[in-house]
Design an enzyme around this catalytic site. Structure first.
Site, mmCIF file in Angstrom:
data_model
loop_
_atom_site.group_PDB
_atom_site.id
_atom_site.type_symbol
_atom_site.label_atom_id
_atom_site.label_comp_id
_atom_site.label_asym_id
_atom_site.label_seq_id
_atom_site.Cartn_x
_atom_site.Cartn_y
_atom_site.Cartn_z
ATOM 1 N N ASP A 1 -63.133 -4.903 -41.976
ATOM 2 C CA ASP A 1 -62.713 -5.422 -40.664
ATOM 3 C C ASP A 1 -63.074 -6.901 -40.594
ATOM 4 O O ASP A 1 -64.253 -7.250 -40.584
ATOM 5 C CB ASP A 1 -63.437 -4.610 -39.577
ATOM 6 C CG ASP A 1 -63.272 -5.214 -38.201
ATOM 7 O OD1 ASP A 1 -62.294 -5.959 -37.992
ATOM 8 O OD2 ASP A 1 -64.128 -4.928 -37.328
ATOM 9 N N ASP B 1 -63.344 -6.085 -34.493
ATOM 10 C CA ASP B 1 -62.888 -5.139 -33.460
ATOM 11 C C ASP B 1 -63.154 -3.688 -33.856
ATOM 12 O O ASP B 1 -62.781 -2.761 -33.144
ATOM 13 C CB ASP B 1 -61.399 -5.349 -33.126
ATOM 14 C CG ASP B 1 -60.483 -4.960 -34.288
ATOM 15 O OD1 ASP B 1 -61.001 -4.622 -35.382
ATOM 16 O OD2 ASP B 1 -59.259 -4.994 -34.111
ATOM 17 N N ASP C 1 -58.583 -4.290 -41.356
ATOM 18 C CA ASP C 1 -57.334 -5.046 -41.213
ATOM 19 C C ASP C 1 -56.980 -5.746 -42.525
ATOM 20 O O ASP C 1 -57.763 -5.722 -43.486
ATOM 21 C CB ASP C 1 -57.456 -6.051 -40.055
ATOM 22 C CG ASP C 1 -58.749 -6.843 -40.125
ATOM 23 O OD1 ASP C 1 -59.074 -7.331 -41.227
ATOM 24 O OD2 ASP C 1 -59.466 -6.965 -39.102
ATOM 25 N N ASP D 1 -47.300 2.580 -48.938
ATOM 26 C CA ASP D 1 -47.207 3.961 -48.480
ATOM 27 C C ASP D 1 -46.057 3.981 -47.480
ATOM 28 O O ASP D 1 -46.062 3.226 -46.511
ATOM 29 C CB ASP D 1 -48.530 4.312 -47.778
ATOM 30 C CG ASP D 1 -48.785 5.791 -47.699
ATOM 31 O OD1 ASP D 1 -47.811 6.553 -47.638
ATOM 32 O OD2 ASP D 1 -49.973 6.166 -47.684
ATOM 33 N N ASP E 1 -44.518 9.464 -48.751
ATOM 34 C CA ASP E 1 -45.280 10.489 -48.028
ATOM 35 C C ASP E 1 -44.475 11.788 -47.924
ATOM 36 O O ASP E 1 -43.286 11.758 -47.579
ATOM 37 C CB ASP E 1 -45.563 9.940 -46.617
ATOM 38 C CG ASP E 1 -46.503 10.801 -45.811
ATOM 39 O OD1 ASP E 1 -47.706 10.786 -46.087
ATOM 40 O OD2 ASP E 1 -46.025 11.499 -44.889
ATOM 41 N N GLU F 1 -45.432 12.029 -53.060
ATOM 42 C CA GLU F 1 -46.433 12.992 -52.561
ATOM 43 C C GLU F 1 -45.698 14.291 -52.249
ATOM 44 O O GLU F 1 -44.749 14.314 -51.461
ATOM 45 C CB GLU F 1 -47.116 12.472 -51.289
ATOM 46 C CG GLU F 1 -48.323 13.328 -50.952
ATOM 47 C CD GLU F 1 -48.644 13.432 -49.462
ATOM 48 O OE1 GLU F 1 -49.787 13.759 -49.135
ATOM 49 O OE2 GLU F 1 -47.752 13.213 -48.612
ATOM 50 N N HIS G 1 -57.402 10.092 -48.659
ATOM 51 C CA HIS G 1 -57.703 10.000 -47.225
ATOM 52 C C HIS G 1 -57.502 11.330 -46.491
ATOM 53 O O HIS G 1 -57.788 11.409 -45.301
ATOM 54 C CB HIS G 1 -56.817 8.919 -46.600
ATOM 55 C CG HIS G 1 -55.364 9.294 -46.641
ATOM 56 N ND1 HIS G 1 -54.651 9.379 -47.831
ATOM 57 C CD2 HIS G 1 -54.500 9.645 -45.667
ATOM 58 C CE1 HIS G 1 -53.421 9.758 -47.564
ATOM 59 N NE2 HIS G 1 -53.291 9.918 -46.262
ATOM 60 N N ASP G 2 -56.967 12.327 -47.186
ATOM 61 C CA ASP G 2 -56.750 13.640 -46.562
ATOM 62 C C ASP G 2 -57.731 14.690 -47.073
ATOM 63 O O ASP G 2 -57.596 15.870 -46.731
ATOM 64 C CB ASP G 2 -55.330 14.148 -46.883
ATOM 65 C CG ASP G 2 -54.243 13.312 -46.245
ATOM 66 O OD1 ASP G 2 -54.490 12.751 -45.161
ATOM 67 O OD2 ASP G 2 -53.149 13.224 -46.826
HETATM 68 C C1 NOJ Z 1 -49.440 13.096 -45.745
HETATM 69 C C2 NOJ Z 1 -50.426 11.998 -45.440
HETATM 70 O O1 NOJ Z 1 -51.195 11.773 -46.581
HETATM 71 C C3 NOJ Z 1 -51.235 12.434 -44.242
HETATM 72 O O2 NOJ Z 1 -52.328 11.589 -44.000
HETATM 73 C C4 NOJ Z 1 -50.319 12.501 -43.053
HETATM 74 O O3 NOJ Z 1 -51.029 12.995 -41.948
HETATM 75 C C5 NOJ Z 1 -49.124 13.430 -43.336
HETATM 76 N N1 NOJ Z 1 -48.543 13.199 -44.624
HETATM 77 C C6 NOJ Z 1 -48.054 13.237 -42.302
HETATM 78 O O4 NOJ Z 1 -47.412 11.999 -42.504
#
Ligand code: NOJ
Length: 576
Positions: free
Chosen positions: A27, A31, A35, A104, A211, A261, A334-335
């Site tokens: 950041d 904030d 970014d 992405d 995605d 993905e 990140h998931d």
């Molecule tokens: C896959 C992404 O990696 C995830 O973070 C997102 O919530 C879903 N697709 C929906 O776009």
């Protein structure tokens, strides 16, 4: 330095991708949200690590219900992240360091605030057919439970249909109701998307991470059924991807990368998607290995995963994709919860070594490795104490749904803590200051309390650190063609704790030995036959060298007495 445009078409086989989740990386303005300028300030770190590609999570204009995976303008940067000028500068600064930018892009759905969807709400609009609008089931009144056009569920809880009283129809959303699915059957939708993608390539980006791309072709007639698995890899998937490739990428003279993905994709599907002859995507990003520990209650019901099941799965992908096809190699993103807490051992005594061993196993495989921000430091899951700590729409929707069904939050907490995507989204740990060097303000999600111990400042340039181990692995892939191009032979597949395999390419052989337990392992004698007459102190004997090791002691123990200490790993190399 600058990016080399004179590369073979499969340049990404020897590349390593680094994933940045923009709101949690750096950041610059205090904030509390990461970014683009923050990223620009940290590029030397990525150059030191040695990565080839940065995958940048979505920074487009978005109401941020799903942290940018709900896009309301594909051709602008959200003000929370900066401006298009900042993005241009990021591209330039990455390229100056020899690093490419993978955008992405989310084209299965938009935000419900995207002008296309706003227009489409009007039944007489030309854009009505850009999304899936359907009447209630026959003999049902719209908005009542069970009146949805079919029985599909959304990934983020509840039915996949949202009732729109104003127009008297439902719209489809496979994720949250803020993320309506685009109708790829409509050729206007497809050409608008291709135009937008070309615009980004003209701006200098080097490819796309697409995605949930295998959801774009919905089954004809949208029938009732199993939902998600039925929707994935629909009838026109290959046609759409080939068309995208022809329309967006085919006439591009520079080396690009396209990653699909694809939740639910099987290895057979992956071969077709990534067969270079078919020109669809360069590699898949698949999920089988990260779904193995999901219990009957799904991702918030994680069950213990014995290493052999994980190994069996990933090694099967290795063997079956070897004749044709290419895979992304990842533990973290990140998931997903943090890998060291999930597949390694995050106890203080074992955390570093198990983080390094997970890295060794992954980076020596055939495929393109991905490093998710902080993985290279051994960042761990976060001890969430109450609902106020969570930010993720998936976790919050799940908690609300379960509480409505009568479950108590305390009962849900262990599952949420172990499985929540927020584990991956806590701020990047740069140093031991209050905001972990991520922000001078109040971070949008709390910093992991272990930031004072686990951070970049304590690791960069420090021999034996997790960071330096990653750096060595990345350099090894660049220098040793066997890693990128060699064949793979799984070894000792019945061993409960040893993950072993051989790589071979043009007279070079690599032996990977990795421990997944705290106890020392006796390595089966047949694995080390012909290798043990080398000793770590004299690495050149018989052409056998220790290419990578989690420690010198581990290398000596393997070569001197065929023993691998707890959670250590060693890679041997020889010329045949
Ligand atoms: C896959 C992404 O990696 C995830 O973070 C997102 O919530 C879903 N697709 C929906 O776009």
């Amino acid at each position: 330095m600058s990016i080399d445009n004179d590369l073979t078409r499969d340049w990404w086989k020897s590349a390593v991708v680094y994933q940045i989740y923009p709101r949690s990386f750096a950041d610059s303005d205090g904030d509390g949200t990461g970014d683009l300028r923050g990223i620009i300030e940290r590029l030397d770190y990525l150059q030191t690590l040695g990565v080839d590609v940065v995958w940048l999570g979505p920074v487009y204009r978005s109401p941020q219900y799903d942290n940018g995976y709900d896009i309301s303008d594909y051709q602008d940067v959200d003000p929370i992240f900066g401006t298009l000028d900042d993005l241009d500068e990021l591209i330039e600064e990455l390229h100056r360091r020899g690093i490419r930018l993978l955008m992405d892009i989310v084209v299965n759905h938009t935000s419900d605030e995207h002008p296309w969807f706003v227009e489409s709400r009007d039944p007489s609009s030309e854009r009505r057919d850009w999304y899936f609008w359907r009447p209630p089931r026959p003999d049902h009144a719209g908005g009542e439970p069970g009146a949805e056009p079919n029985n599909w569920n959304a990934v983020f809880s509840g039915p996949a249909w949202e009732w729109d009283a104003a127009s008297g129809e439902y719209f489809l959303h496979m994720f949250s109701r803020k993320q309506p699915d685009l109708n790829w059957e409509n050729p206007q939708v497809r050409s608008a998307i291709y135009r937008m993608m070309r615009w980004w390539l003209d701006r200098g980006v080097d490819g796309f991470r697409l995605d949930v791309i295998n959801l774009i072709s919905k089954p004809e007639g949208l029938p009732d059924g199993a939902g998600f698995t039925q929707i994935a890899d629909g009838p026109r998937m290959h046609e759409f991807l080939a068309e995208m490739n022809a329309e967006v990428l085919a006439d591009q003279p520079r080396p690009l990368l396209v990653v699909g993905e694809m939740p639910g994709v099987t290895v057979e599907d992956a071969r077709r998607y990534t067969d270079p002859e078919r020109r669809e995507v360069d590699m898949v990003f698949q999920f089988e290995h990260v779904d193995l520990d999901h219990g009957p209650g799904g991702k918030f019901d994680l069950v213990p995963l014995p290493m052999p099941r994980l190994r069996e799965n990933l090694m099967r992908w290795q063997v079956e994709l070897e004749p044709v096809g290419w895979n992304s190699l990842y533990w973290d993103n990140h998931d997903q919860p943090r890998a060291v807490s999930r597949f390694g051992d995050d106890d203080a005594q074992w955390r570093e070594v198990s983080a390094k061993t997970l890295a060794t196993v992954l980076h020596l495989l055939r495929g393109t490795p991905y490093v998710y921000q902080g993985q290279e430091l051994g960042m761990t899951n976060t001890p969430f104490a109450d609902i106020a700590g969570f930010r993720d729409i998936e976790s919050l929707n799940y908690a609300a749904e379960q509480e409505t069904a009568g479950r108590l939050f305390d009962e849900l907490l262990p599952g949420l803590s172990a499985g929540s995507r927020d584990n991956a989204r806590t701020p990047m740990q740069w140093d031991d200051s209050a905001g972990a060097g991520f922000t001078s303000g109040e971070p949008w999600i709390a910093v992991n309390p272990n930031a004072a111990q686990i951070n970049a400042q304590r690791q960069v340039g420090v021999a034996g650190s997790v960071f330096e181990h990653y750096r060595a692995l990345i350099a090894f892939r660049h220098d040793e063609p066997c890693v990128a191009h060699g064949g793979v032979t799984p070894l000792a597949m019945d061993h409960p704790d040893l993950w072993a395999y051989r790589r071979e390419h043009e007279g070079i052989e690599l032996l990977v030995l990795a421990s997944f337990t705290r106890e020392p392992i006796e390595i089966p004698a047949d694995l080390l036959e012909d290798w043990m007459d080398c000793d770590a102190g004299d690495p050149s004997r018989d052409g056998v060298t220790v290419a990578i090791a989690t420690s010198d002691e581990a290398a000596s123990a393997v070569l001197a007495d065929g023993r691998l200490p707890g959670w250590e790993s060693v890679v041997l190399r020889r010329i045949r």
